[in-house]
Design a protein around this motif. Structure first.
Motif, short mmCIF file in Angstrom:
data_model
loop_
_atom_site.label_atom_id
_atom_site.label_comp_id
_atom_site.label_asym_id
_atom_site.label_seq_id
_atom_site.Cartn_x
_atom_site.Cartn_y
_atom_site.Cartn_z
N SER A 185 13.37 16.62 9.40
CA SER A 185 12.49 17.70 9.99
C SER A 185 11.12 17.36 9.76
O SER A 185 10.77 16.94 9.01
CB SER A 185 12.67 19.19 9.24
OG SER A 185 14.13 19.50 9.37
N ASP A 206 4.73 19.82 10.06
CA ASP A 206 4.23 20.54 11.22
C ASP A 206 2.52 20.05 10.97
O ASP A 206 2.03 19.64 10.08
CB ASP A 206 4.07 21.99 10.78
CG ASP A 206 5.09 22.68 11.53
OD1 ASP A 206 6.09 22.03 12.26
OD2 ASP A 206 5.36 24.10 11.43
N LYS A 220 9.71 22.25 6.67
CA LYS A 220 8.63 21.78 7.27
C LYS A 220 7.73 20.98 6.55
O LYS A 220 6.84 20.49 7.30
CB LYS A 220 8.06 22.78 8.27
CG LYS A 220 9.09 23.52 9.28
CD LYS A 220 8.36 24.19 10.02
CE LYS A 220 9.44 25.18 11.09
NZ LYS A 220 8.60 26.06 11.94
#
Length: 408
Positions: A16, A19, A43
């Protein structure tokens, strides 16, 4: 106890992305554990929890005077004879600060001297990495927030019998004390709660540190240094992006994700509580950093490749420089995995920090991530040359088989 569990299907995505954020998220209201897990842990995204999350901590009352400054006399009365590690903020030692051991009462005497003279030019000493919980296990200064309860690193040290250690610390420092630019040990997460005082933090996202290194690969020591603008010293500094700066107020708790380089300054006399931790959401980052560290060790001593037990010597150096070698990493994974397998077989939750209960879905998620790490470890050809593994009756293959059985 509150159960930490997700009602959603388990997300097995091992990559993942972090961000991209332009401001520092602040959480002022309680959110579910699942929401924090999905939006911040997976994230790899930083945030700050408001002071309300720590308002019931004993430390927030016992360690602070009515006017909101550190109650240093309380520390002298209660813990004055404790041996504590103290860093000299004015003395660089490799990529960190020179450290000595003080009696706490002597460090407080130094601190009181600063307060009396109000002289900012005195020696700047910072009490760091005090293993307070280990020294005073029954004191109950705080309760780890539920969002940080899936903590494999401190779980591992808690159940070990051979060595006493942990990654639970108290920091105390006067205004102006600071910590140099760095990323946390093992590329772990960390959290830091200000019991009192205020801090300034500067962050760079994972990968941006490559632009903040000198031609020899050494990262900048002080991110505010004028050296950073000297292209002969830091030729790629102008390419660094994603810088975040935030002020952490009294009572607030900051979450530092894996691989985020950061630097911290105390803007006032400050006391903080800090943990480093690993779990299923960042264990793949820790594994990759371990491999990268071993590659660096092998490169550094490649001229000695013909020596006896070169693989073993590399593991020894890896443990010294990184803090963990392949065998220790496997022992860590095995300890965490066996506790979850046992709880799943007995159909009972896993209790964390004597407060939080890790549920079934969470334990299955954890085992899936450990399965991935074991597969990576077994695919590394260097494992065949490590004597500790060849002599170990509890070989990674057996643990992998056990986990695969549980997951299937």
């Amino acid at each position: 106890m509150i159960e930490l569990n997700s009602s959603d299907p388990i997300n097995y995505d091992l990559d993942s992305p972090t961000d991209t954020i332009s401001s520092f998220p602040r959480l002022t209201q309680t959110i579910s554990y699942d929401e924090f897990f999905r939006n911040y842990l997976e994230k790899n995204k930083p945030c700050i929890f408001s002071s309300g999350f720590t308002s019931e901590w004993r430390a927030r009352s016992d360690w602070v005077t009515p006017i909101g400054i550190p109650d240093v006399e309380y520390f002298v009365d209660q813990f004055g004879d404790a041996n504590v590690p103290v860093a000299d903020c004015d003395q660089k030692h490799y990529d960190s600060q020179e450290k000595k051991t003080f009696k706490l009462k002597d460090y407080i005497q130094y601190w009181n001297g600063l307060r009396e003279t109000s002289c900012g030019e005195k020696q700047c000493l910072y009490l760091k990495d005090w293993h307070f919980v280990q020294a005073y296990p029954d004191y109950g200064a705080y309760t780890t927030l539920q969002y940080f309860a899936s903590d494999w690193l401190n779980e591992f040290w808690q159940v070990r019998n051979d060595i006493q250690d942990d990654y639970q610390f108290v920091y105390m420092g006067p205004k102006g004390s600071w910590t140099p630019f760095h990323a946390d040990v093992f590329r772990s997460y960390s959290w830091s709660a200000n019991v009192c005082g205020r801090k300034r933090w500067v962050f760079y996202p994972p990968g941006e540190d490559q632009y903040l290194r000198d031609p020899f690969g050494t990262p900048i020591y002080d991110i505010d240094s004028s050296d950073l603008s000297d292209s002969s010293k830091y030729p790629r500094a102008a390419s660094a992006s994603g810088r975040l700066e935030v002020i952490q107020e009294q009572g607030e708790t900051i979450f530092v994700p894996s691989g985020w380089h950061h630097q911290v300054w105390n803007l006032e006399d400050t006391i903080s509580i800090n943990h480093n931790w690993l779990n299923g959401t960042n264990i793949q980052v820790a594994w990759r950093f371990l491999v990268e560290s071993l590659n660096q060790v092998e490169f550094a001593i490649q001229d000695c490749k013909d020596m006896d037990d070169w693989v073993g010597q590399c593991q020894l150096l890896l443990r010294v420089t990184h803090g963990m070698d392949y065998k220790e990493f496997y022992t860590f994974l095995r300890t965490v995995a066996l506790r979850r397998i046992s709880c799943l077989n007995e159909n009972k939750p896993l209790v964390s920090f004597d407060v939080w209960s890790i549920g079934k879905n969470h334990m299955l998620y954890d085992l899936k991530k450990i399965q991935w790490c074991l597969e990576q470890l077994l695919n590394d050809e260097r494992i065949d040359g490590i004597k500790d593994f060849s002599d170990d009756e509890n070989h990674p293959v057996k643990l992998l088989d056990d986990i695969t059985t549980v997951l299937s």
